[in-house]
Design a protein around this motif. Sequence first.
Motif, PDB file in Angstrom:
ATOM      1  N   GLU A 185       9.162  -0.983   9.858  1.00  0.00           N
ATOM      2  CA  GLU A 185       9.297  -2.376   9.405  1.00  0.00           C
ATOM      3  C   GLU A 185       9.041  -2.516   7.906  1.00  0.00           C
ATOM      4  N   GLU A 186       8.097  -1.757   7.363  1.00  0.00           N
ATOM      5  CA  GLU A 186       7.842  -1.815   5.916  1.00  0.00           C
ATOM      6  C   GLU A 186       8.970  -1.135   5.146  1.00  0.00           C
ATOM      7  N   PHE A 187       9.480  -0.047   5.690  1.00  0.00           N
ATOM      8  CA  PHE A 187      10.607   0.646   5.072  1.00  0.00           C
ATOM      9  C   PHE A 187      11.783  -0.313   4.915  1.00  0.00           C
ATOM     10  N   LYS A 188      12.123  -1.021   5.982  1.00  0.00           N
ATOM     11  CA  LYS A 188      13.228  -1.977   5.947  1.00  0.00           C
ATOM     12  C   LYS A 188      12.908  -3.168   5.045  1.00  0.00           C
ATOM     13  N   ALA A 189      11.677  -3.658   5.112  1.00  0.00           N
ATOM     14  CA  ALA A 189      11.294  -4.843   4.321  1.00  0.00           C
ATOM     15  C   ALA A 189      11.431  -4.582   2.822  1.00  0.00           C
ATOM     16  N   HIS A 190      10.981  -3.427   2.350  1.00  0.00           N
ATOM     17  CA  HIS A 190      11.063  -3.177   0.905  1.00  0.00           C
ATOM     18  C   HIS A 190      12.510  -2.990   0.466  1.00  0.00           C
ATOM     19  N   LEU A 191      13.324  -2.347   1.305  1.00  0.00           N
ATOM     20  CA  LEU A 191      14.746  -2.194   0.959  1.00  0.00           C
ATOM     21  C   LEU A 191      15.458  -3.544   0.946  1.00  0.00           C
ATOM     22  N   ASP A 192      15.169  -4.393   1.915  1.00  0.00           N
ATOM     23  CA  ASP A 192      15.790  -5.722   1.947  1.00  0.00           C
ATOM     24  C   ASP A 192      15.352  -6.566   0.752  1.00  0.00           C
ATOM     25  N   PHE A 193      14.062  -6.516   0.422  1.00  0.00           N
ATOM     26  CA  PHE A 193      13.570  -7.263  -0.737  1.00  0.00           C
ATOM     27  C   PHE A 193      14.288  -6.784  -2.004  1.00  0.00           C
ATOM     28  N   GLY A 194      14.357  -5.460  -2.177  1.00  0.00           N
ATOM     29  CA  GLY A 194      15.022  -4.903  -3.351  1.00  0.00           C
ATOM     30  C   GLY A 194      16.490  -5.271  -3.429  1.00  0.00           C
ATOM     31  N   LEU A 195      17.159  -5.281  -2.286  1.00  0.00           N
ATOM     32  CA  LEU A 195      18.579  -5.637  -2.275  1.00  0.00           C
ATOM     33  C   LEU A 195      18.781  -7.093  -2.671  1.00  0.00           C
ATOM     34  N   GLU A 196      17.970  -7.985  -2.148  1.00  0.00           N
ATOM     35  CA  GLU A 196      18.087  -9.397  -2.527  1.00  0.00           C
ATOM     36  C   GLU A 196      17.839  -9.584  -4.019  1.00  0.00           C
ATOM     37  N   PHE A 197      16.866  -8.871  -4.558  1.00  0.00           N
ATOM     38  CA  PHE A 197      16.589  -8.923  -5.992  1.00  0.00           C
ATOM     39  C   PHE A 197      17.798  -8.417  -6.785  1.00  0.00           C
ATOM     40  N   MET A 198      18.363  -7.296  -6.358  1.00  0.00           N
ATOM     41  CA  MET A 198      19.507  -6.720  -7.064  1.00  0.00           C
ATOM     42  C   MET A 198      20.726  -7.624  -7.008  1.00  0.00           C
ATOM     43  N   ASP A 211      12.257   7.187  -5.744  1.00  0.00           N
ATOM     44  CA  ASP A 211      11.315   8.244  -6.092  1.00  0.00           C
ATOM     45  C   ASP A 211      10.412   8.481  -4.885  1.00  0.00           C
ATOM     46  N   GLY A 212      10.704   9.536  -4.171  1.00  0.00           N
ATOM     47  CA  GLY A 212       9.943   9.844  -2.970  1.00  0.00           C
ATOM     48  C   GLY A 212       8.997  11.009  -3.138  1.00  0.00           C
ATOM     49  N   THR A 213       8.579  11.287  -4.372  1.00  0.00           N
ATOM     50  CA  THR A 213       7.738  12.461  -4.607  1.00  0.00           C
ATOM     51  C   THR A 213       6.412  12.400  -3.861  1.00  0.00           C
ATOM     52  N   LEU A 214       5.937  11.206  -3.534  1.00  0.00           N
ATOM     53  CA  LEU A 214       4.679  11.068  -2.793  1.00  0.00           C
ATOM     54  C   LEU A 214       4.901  10.638  -1.345  1.00  0.00           C
ATOM     55  N   ALA A 215       6.141  10.497  -0.946  1.00  0.00           N
ATOM     56  CA  ALA A 215       6.483   9.906   0.351  1.00  0.00           C
ATOM     57  C   ALA A 215       6.208  10.835   1.520  1.00  0.00           C
ATOM     58  N   GLY A 216       6.052  10.204   2.659  1.00  0.00           N
ATOM     59  CA  GLY A 216       6.045  10.930   3.922  1.00  0.00           C
ATOM     60  C   GLY A 216       7.474  10.955   4.448  1.00  0.00           C
ATOM     61  N   ALA A 217       7.663  11.544   5.590  1.00  0.00           N
ATOM     62  CA  ALA A 217       8.992  11.653   6.186  1.00  0.00           C
ATOM     63  C   ALA A 217       9.561  10.279   6.517  1.00  0.00           C
ATOM     64  N   VAL A 218      10.893  10.197   6.511  1.00  0.00           N
ATOM     65  CA  VAL A 218      11.605   8.990   6.950  1.00  0.00           C
ATOM     66  C   VAL A 218      12.148   9.288   8.335  1.00  0.00           C
ATOM     67  N   GLU A 226       0.817  -1.210   0.000  1.00  0.00           N
ATOM     68  CA  GLU A 226       0.000   0.000   0.000  1.00  0.00           C
ATOM     69  C   GLU A 226       0.857   1.269   0.000  1.00  0.00           C
ATOM     70  N   CYS A 227       2.025   1.196   0.614  1.00  0.00           N
ATOM     71  CA  CYS A 227       2.850   2.399   0.782  1.00  0.00           C
ATOM     72  C   CYS A 227       4.052   2.474  -0.155  1.00  0.00           C
ATOM     73  N   VAL A 228       4.353   1.392  -0.902  1.00  0.00           N
ATOM     74  CA  VAL A 228       5.557   1.407  -1.734  1.00  0.00           C
ATOM     75  C   VAL A 228       5.471   0.354  -2.833  1.00  0.00           C
ATOM     76  N   ILE A 230      16.758   6.164   8.643  1.00  0.00           N
ATOM     77  CA  ILE A 230      17.932   6.722   7.961  1.00  0.00           C
ATOM     78  C   ILE A 230      19.201   6.071   8.493  1.00  0.00           C
ATOM     79  N   LYS A 231      19.292   5.961   9.802  1.00  0.00           N
ATOM     80  CA  LYS A 231      20.471   5.341  10.420  1.00  0.00           C
ATOM     81  C   LYS A 231      20.629   3.897   9.942  1.00  0.00           C
ATOM     82  N   TRP A 232      19.535   3.151   9.885  1.00  0.00           N
ATOM     83  CA  TRP A 232      19.571   1.763   9.436  1.00  0.00           C
ATOM     84  C   TRP A 232      20.057   1.664   7.985  1.00  0.00           C
TER      85      TRP A 232
END
Length: 137
Positions: A33-46, A61-68, A9-11, A73-75
């Motif tokens: 948790e969703e922020f980390k999950a999508h980055l981890d999924f993308g990294l495994e794919f890459m 592309d964060g044009t529609l994003a809310g704040a992080v 829903e968010c990414v 950011i640290k993670w």
Amino acid sequence: MITRIYERECVTLDYDTSVPCVISTSLKFMMPEEFKAHLDFGLEFMKEKVKETGKMMWLSDGTLAGAVDEEGIKWVIEDWTPRAIAAGIKYVGFVITENEWVNLAAEEYRETAKEGMTTGYFKDVESVKKWFREITR
């Protein structure tokens, strides 16, 4: 060709074979948790795709994003980025948004990202892709 590889829903994550790159499109604020999950999924794919293509980039592309949040950011800086570099991911492109908080997070990433990761900031997705193609010829 662009293929959707992840959708919540968010990414979304799309794979553009013409570059090649993964395009992360944030649709709204993500819980950590969703922020980390999508980055981890993308990294495994890459990791798999870099074996096939010899190169791979991440487009945010964060044009529609809310704040992080700071934890996210640290993670990304301390955990995700070193793993991405080790996998052969050397370029990250950001689409600049009207959301100051998202832009501040991208700037903080640029200032503290590990050696071996080059970042660029652009007005739209096509400009990022053009940059990726130019720097990886």
